[in-house]
Design a protein around this motif. Structure first.
Motif, PDB file in Angstrom:
ATOM      1  N   SER A  64      71.323  46.091 -78.785  1.00 49.88           N
ATOM      2  CA  SER A  64      71.076  47.511 -79.021  1.00 49.88           C
ATOM      3  C   SER A  64      71.113  48.279 -77.703  1.00 49.88           C
ATOM      4  O   SER A  64      70.503  47.867 -76.714  1.00 49.88           O
ATOM      5  CB  SER A  64      69.720  47.691 -79.700  1.00 49.88           C
ATOM      6  OG  SER A  64      69.480  49.059 -79.975  1.00 49.88           O
ATOM      7  N   ASP A  89      73.061  47.660 -87.639  1.00 54.25           N
ATOM      8  CA  ASP A  89      73.343  46.468 -88.441  1.00 54.25           C
ATOM      9  C   ASP A  89      74.759  46.382 -89.002  1.00 54.25           C
ATOM     10  O   ASP A  89      75.053  45.494 -89.800  1.00 54.25           O
ATOM     11  CB  ASP A  89      72.344  46.380 -89.594  1.00 54.25           C
ATOM     12  CG  ASP A  89      72.327  47.661 -90.444  1.00 54.25           C
ATOM     13  OD1 ASP A  89      73.210  48.531 -90.266  1.00 54.25           O
ATOM     14  OD2 ASP A  89      71.414  47.787 -91.275  1.00 54.25           O
ATOM     15  N   ARG A 116      73.620  48.902 -82.035  1.00 60.75           N
ATOM     16  CA  ARG A 116      74.376  47.731 -81.568  1.00 60.75           C
ATOM     17  C   ARG A 116      75.865  47.913 -81.835  1.00 60.75           C
ATOM     18  O   ARG A 116      76.703  47.397 -81.090  1.00 60.75           O
ATOM     19  CB  ARG A 116      73.866  46.471 -82.271  1.00 60.75           C
ATOM     20  CG  ARG A 116      74.728  45.245 -82.022  1.00 60.75           C
ATOM     21  CD  ARG A 116      74.145  43.979 -82.591  1.00 60.75           C
ATOM     22  NE  ARG A 116      75.105  42.888 -82.496  1.00 60.75           N
ATOM     23  CZ  ARG A 116      74.827  41.615 -82.731  1.00 60.75           C
ATOM     24  NH1 ARG A 116      73.600  41.261 -83.073  1.00 60.75           N
ATOM     25  NH2 ARG A 116      75.764  40.681 -82.632  1.00 60.75           N
ATOM     26  N   GLY A 144      65.651  48.304 -76.860  1.00 61.27           N
ATOM     27  CA  GLY A 144      65.039  47.182 -77.571  1.00 61.27           C
ATOM     28  C   GLY A 144      63.540  47.344 -77.608  1.00 61.27           C
ATOM     29  O   GLY A 144      62.985  48.338 -77.148  1.00 61.27           O
ATOM     30  N   THR A 198      57.931  39.031 -83.620  1.00 62.72           N
ATOM     31  CA  THR A 198      59.251  39.352 -84.146  1.00 62.72           C
ATOM     32  C   THR A 198      60.140  39.714 -82.965  1.00 62.72           C
ATOM     33  O   THR A 198      59.841  40.656 -82.231  1.00 62.72           O
ATOM     34  CB  THR A 198      59.181  40.515 -85.145  1.00 62.72           C
ATOM     35  OG1 THR A 198      58.328  40.147 -86.231  1.00 62.72           O
ATOM     36  CG2 THR A 198      60.565  40.859 -85.678  1.00 62.72           C
ATOM     37  N   ASP A 200      63.811  40.707 -81.089  1.00 60.84           N
ATOM     38  CA  ASP A 200      65.072  41.385 -81.376  1.00 60.84           C
ATOM     39  C   ASP A 200      66.087  41.303 -80.232  1.00 60.84           C
ATOM     40  O   ASP A 200      67.237  41.701 -80.396  1.00 60.84           O
ATOM     41  CB  ASP A 200      64.837  42.857 -81.749  1.00 60.84           C
ATOM     42  CG  ASP A 200      64.083  43.645 -80.694  1.00 60.84           C
ATOM     43  OD1 ASP A 200      64.253  43.356 -79.500  1.00 60.84           O
ATOM     44  OD2 ASP A 200      63.314  44.561 -81.068  1.00 60.84           O
ATOM     45  N   ARG A 201      65.658  40.774 -79.065  1.00 69.47           N
ATOM     46  CA  ARG A 201      66.583  40.781 -77.930  1.00 69.47           C
ATOM     47  C   ARG A 201      66.089  39.827 -76.854  1.00 69.47           C
ATOM     48  O   ARG A 201      64.891  39.724 -76.602  1.00 69.47           O
ATOM     49  CB  ARG A 201      66.655  42.205 -77.369  1.00 69.47           C
ATOM     50  CG  ARG A 201      67.521  42.392 -76.143  1.00 69.47           C
ATOM     51  CD  ARG A 201      67.454  43.846 -75.701  1.00 69.47           C
ATOM     52  NE  ARG A 201      68.008  44.023 -74.397  1.00 69.47           N
ATOM     53  CZ  ARG A 201      67.516  44.845 -73.469  1.00 69.47           C
ATOM     54  NH1 ARG A 201      66.444  45.559 -73.735  1.00 69.47           N
ATOM     55  NH2 ARG A 201      68.094  44.951 -72.298  1.00 69.47           N
ATOM     56  N   ALA A 242      71.369  40.206 -78.746  1.00 70.52           N
ATOM     57  CA  ALA A 242      70.608  40.707 -79.885  1.00 70.52           C
ATOM     58  C   ALA A 242      70.219  39.546 -80.783  1.00 70.52           C
ATOM     59  O   ALA A 242      71.032  38.660 -81.064  1.00 70.52           O
ATOM     60  CB  ALA A 242      71.432  41.724 -80.668  1.00 70.52           C
ATOM     61  N   SER A 244      67.539  38.202 -84.286  1.00 65.81           N
ATOM     62  CA  SER A 244      66.632  38.490 -85.395  1.00 65.81           C
ATOM     63  C   SER A 244      65.880  37.191 -85.649  1.00 65.81           C
ATOM     64  O   SER A 244      66.381  36.287 -86.320  1.00 65.81           O
ATOM     65  CB  SER A 244      67.393  38.939 -86.639  1.00 65.81           C
ATOM     66  OG  SER A 244      66.500  39.199 -87.697  1.00 65.81           O
ATOM     67  N   THR A 246      61.731  34.980 -85.330  1.00 62.91           N
ATOM     68  CA  THR A 246      60.275  35.007 -85.233  1.00 62.91           C
ATOM     69  C   THR A 246      59.790  33.719 -84.594  1.00 62.91           C
ATOM     70  O   THR A 246      60.269  32.634 -84.920  1.00 62.91           O
ATOM     71  CB  THR A 246      59.636  35.154 -86.633  1.00 62.91           C
ATOM     72  OG1 THR A 246      60.111  36.358 -87.237  1.00 62.91           O
ATOM     73  CG2 THR A 246      58.125  35.221 -86.536  1.00 62.91           C
ATOM     74  N   GLY A 273      60.680  42.412 -78.298  1.00 66.57           N
ATOM     75  CA  GLY A 273      60.348  42.409 -79.719  1.00 66.57           C
ATOM     76  C   GLY A 273      59.078  43.166 -79.972  1.00 66.57           C
ATOM     77  O   GLY A 273      58.655  44.015 -79.174  1.00 66.57           O
TER      78      GLY A 273
END
Length: 274
Positions: A64, A89, A116, A144, A198, A200-201, A242, A244, A246, A273
């Motif tokens: 992102s 997305d 992104r 991010g 979580t 994200d990057r 990037a 996704s 956990t 995150g």
């Protein structure tokens, strides 16, 4: 804001789109004018679409970014009406620039948007031909979530012999200190984020001794690991990835060094995150 120039001027450094994966709605029939030509850094190759409306070209920036500038170098077959759109997305799109009076040449656009993916979506051709771009250049800064790894507990498989290049250097926020490993494969560095997060990057700033092949892995317990990114073609520099995922723990597991005489070395390991 749009700055019009008379010809294909050279864009400044750090084009986020160059060499990134790109897709398009179509390619000019019987031609070699593939979508990738628009992001190859070569001003003599181009993407050309089918001779119909609408058409689009999309680039995946890999992470992102807060995008502030887009530069479009059109071939004669340019867009009369088009939008520049961004997406997190590749599904939901938001316009950051719209025009119905495109006149070709070079459109150097000041924009504001985060995503992104970036897409140029043409709705009206200026000629009987399709849409054609010599170059699609994208500029901006990484975006991010919060940096979760800064100052967190970190462990590594090894430390470069006789050095002070401890694992903690990779998460200290100081770009002048680094972690360096032993001169063997495999090696790893792992950070404990303190709780399940979580993610994200991940941003890896490699020293000259970088990984040719590595995985980024996550774990809930520092025992069972799941890969969330794998490459065998690492080229050093900065890898801004990037994700996704956990997990409480994140590990960079190197399996092939780029420089056999040295180990793995990271100036910074940043995990983002919430």
């Amino acid at each position: 804001m749009r700055i019009k120039t008379d010809g294909p001027s050279e864009p400044p450094a750090t084009d986020l789109a160059q060499g990134r994966p790109v897709t398009s709605s179509s390619v000019e029939p019987g031609s070699a004018h593939a979508a990738a030509n628009a992001v190859d850094g070569n001003t003599t190759t181009r993407w050309g679409s089918a001779y119909a409306d609408p058409q689009w070209i999309t680039v995946d920036l890999g992470a992102s970014y807060a995008i502030n500038r887009v530069r479009l170098a059109w071939e004669t077959a340019h867009a009369r009406a088009y939008q520049v759109q961004v997406s997190p997305d590749n599904v939901t799109w938001s316009p950051v620039h719209t025009t119905t009076t495109g006149d070709g040449g070079v459109d150097d656009l000041t924009v504001t948007g985060t995503g992104r993916y970036l897409r140029v979506y043409g709705t009206q051709r200026a000629t009987q031909w399709g849409y054609s771009l010599w170059d699609l250049n994208v500029y901006g800064t990484a975006a991010g979530g919060t940096v979760l790894s800064r100052g967190k507990p970190v462990t590594a498989s090894s430390v470069e012999p006789g050095s002070t290049h401890a694992a903690a250097n990779a998460v200290d926020g100081n770009t002048a200190t680094r972690w360096g490993s032993a001169y063997a494969d495999p090696q790893w560095i792992s950070v404990d984020l303190g709780a399940s997060r979580t993610l994200d990057r991940v941003r890896l700033t490699w020293e000259a001794a970088y990984a040719r092949a590595y995985q980024i892995q996550v774990s809930p317990d520092n025992v069972t690991w799941s890969p969330v990114h794998t490459t065998t073609t690492g080229d050093g520099g900065v890898d801004d990835i990037a994700l996704s995922a956990t997990g409480r723990y994140l590990r960079v597991q190197g399996t092939q060094r780029a420089l056999p005489a040295y180990g793995y070395s990271l100036w910074e390991l940043e995990v983002h995150g919430s």
